[in-house]
Design an enzyme around this catalytic site. Sequence first.
Site, PDB file in Angstrom:
ATOM      1  N   LYS A  20       0.841  -1.201   0.000  1.00 47.62           N
ATOM      2  CA  LYS A  20       0.000   0.000   0.000  1.00 47.62           C
ATOM      3  C   LYS A  20       0.876   1.251   0.000  1.00 47.62           C
ATOM      4  CE  LYS A  20      -2.471   0.948   3.751  1.00 47.62           C
ATOM      5  NZ  LYS A  20      -2.291   2.335   4.260  1.00 47.62           N
ATOM      6  N   SER A  21       1.942   1.222   0.786  1.00 45.81           N
ATOM      7  CA  SER A  21       2.835   2.383   0.866  1.00 45.81           C
ATOM      8  C   SER A  21       3.405   2.738  -0.502  1.00 45.81           C
ATOM      9  CB  SER A  21       3.977   2.104   1.846  1.00 45.81           C
ATOM     10  OG  SER A  21       3.503   1.959   3.162  1.00 45.81           O
ATOM     11  N   ARG A  52       2.562   5.966  -3.530  1.00 45.34           N
ATOM     12  CA  ARG A  52       3.651   6.785  -4.069  1.00 45.34           C
ATOM     13  C   ARG A  52       3.730   6.699  -5.586  1.00 45.34           C
ATOM     14  NH1 ARG A  52       4.593   5.583   1.103  1.00 45.34           N
ATOM     15  NH2 ARG A  52       5.999   6.902   2.347  1.00 45.34           N
ATOM     16  N   GLY A 101      -4.966   8.477   6.035  1.00 47.70           N
ATOM     17  CA  GLY A 101      -4.012   9.468   6.506  1.00 47.70           C
ATOM     18  C   GLY A 101      -2.907   9.712   5.500  1.00 47.70           C
ATOM     19  N   ARG A 118      -6.680  13.448  13.319  1.00 52.45           N
ATOM     20  CA  ARG A 118      -5.249  13.150  13.333  1.00 52.45           C
ATOM     21  C   ARG A 118      -4.469  14.422  13.007  1.00 52.45           C
ATOM     22  NH1 ARG A 118      -4.685   7.629   9.912  1.00 52.45           N
ATOM     23  NH2 ARG A 118      -2.509   7.790  10.641  1.00 52.45           N
ATOM     24  N   SER A 148       5.282  11.908  11.690  1.00 51.19           N
ATOM     25  CA  SER A 148       5.081  10.977  10.588  1.00 51.19           C
ATOM     26  C   SER A 148       5.907  11.400   9.378  1.00 51.19           C
ATOM     27  CB  SER A 148       3.603  10.917  10.210  1.00 51.19           C
ATOM     28  OG  SER A 148       3.435  10.181   9.020  1.00 51.19           O
ATOM     29  N   ASP A 166       3.944   0.595  12.142  1.00 54.19           N
ATOM     30  CA  ASP A 166       2.832  -0.214  11.650  1.00 54.19           C
ATOM     31  C   ASP A 166       2.943  -1.671  12.078  1.00 54.19           C
ATOM     32  OD1 ASP A 166       1.536   1.893  10.487  1.00 54.19           O
ATOM     33  OD2 ASP A 166       2.259   1.503   8.462  1.00 54.19           O
ATOM     34  N   LYS A 213      -2.336   7.020  15.224  1.00 55.66           N
ATOM     35  CA  LYS A 213      -2.641   6.187  14.064  1.00 55.66           C
ATOM     36  C   LYS A 213      -4.170   6.112  13.906  1.00 55.66           C
ATOM     37  CE  LYS A 213       1.468   4.967  12.628  1.00 55.66           C
ATOM     38  NZ  LYS A 213       1.907   5.157  11.220  1.00 55.66           N
ATOM     39  N   LYS A 224      -9.512  -1.290   4.683  1.00 58.07           N
ATOM     40  CA  LYS A 224      -8.651  -0.125   4.542  1.00 58.07           C
ATOM     41  C   LYS A 224      -7.370  -0.463   3.792  1.00 58.07           C
ATOM     42  CE  LYS A 224      -6.391   3.453   7.356  1.00 58.07           C
ATOM     43  NZ  LYS A 224      -6.931   4.580   6.581  1.00 58.07           N
TER      44      LYS A 224
END
Length: 402
Positions: A20-21, A25, A91, A119, A160, A286, A312, A383
């Site tokens: 997902k990260s 990107r 987020g 957040r 973050s 995480d 988070k 999610k």
Amino acid sequence: MTVEIKPSSAHGTVSAPPSKSMAHRLLICAGLAVGESAVRGISESDDIKATLDCLTSLGAELSESGKDVFVSGTGKPASRTGGVLHCRESGSTMRFFVPIALLSGNHTVLDGSRTLLSRPLGVYRDICREKGLLFSQDESSVVVKGPLPAGEYTVPGNISSQFISGLLFALPLADGDSVIKILPPAESSPYIRLTVRALSLFGVDVRHPDANTLIIKGNSKYTPADVTVEGDWSNAAFFAALNTLGGSVKINGLDENSLQGDKIYEKHFESLEKGTPVIHIGDCPDLAPVLFAVAAAKYGGVFTGTRRLRIKESDRAECMAHELRKFGTAVTVHDDSVVIYPKELHAPDGHLDGHNDHRIVMALSVLSSLTGGIIDGAEAVKKSFPDFFERLEKIGIEVKRR
């Protein structure tokens, strides 16, 4: 959704879901390129859908074929009229897109759930105040107006990394060179390296001469690319955790040379199986829920660098402590550390609560495979990992949906 996990052991082979990260990107870089890019191996998670929504709102044209997304990008969005970017509960999406929206001289609204807007975004508020830009926030949205200038940006390192990544996406399109100075200690640095890697795949040069300095060449152009999303070490950790509980699961699709910081779970699981280690999780927050679950099942553990867990999707330290106590585990939560004491587990007292947090649901599922357990709010896995329970079933974990 309520899910019941029966005591069962996992055996077989599973493919790692796409990262997902990295998907966030790569999609953002494709959206900022002029021309058509292909981003292959995308999951249907809610967070990725939020990023796709925002790219569409900024003018990118998207088409999908299976797990591949084809993106006709916008380039610098400065000439676009202001609009609304729907960040849902992501987020990452919100923090990545605020600086991109600031490239424009138009008002742009970024909205999302009440939980998301609770957040912290103070880093961007401070930057906008310093640079004379508009930043306004209420419980349902953020309104910004640029244009974001080139120059020097100083950000604290104990926040973050998504704030730093957001600037990294936008500043190459500013009218001049920029420098980001990170005040030590710098945490979550592996995520910054992931962003720099994604930028390089789309022709954007960012120099990283030391851990606390990023040099960005302005007036750059993102060039279209054909890229594939690598496997996700973060979510693969939940399957690997089953091996610490007596399972035998092989995970395919992970790059051993990946820059993902959560690859370190291999080392941490090994430590937890041998004794009661002290583990610093400042660079891999995480992993906290699954590490806590394994510690509870084995010999306990001391976890430091936990302060950021409270911001988070949930307060992950307090929420995991609350749920682990239902299994009979003793847990103490301090300001920047969590201590899990070795105790014999039992089936949880009452239903478990997912706290609207995908990683808590998955961690509790792993632990419940040992004792049995019923988890309310299990739909939170959408999610990041919508087919998590289907994959658990394929490797022998008994799952009943209610």
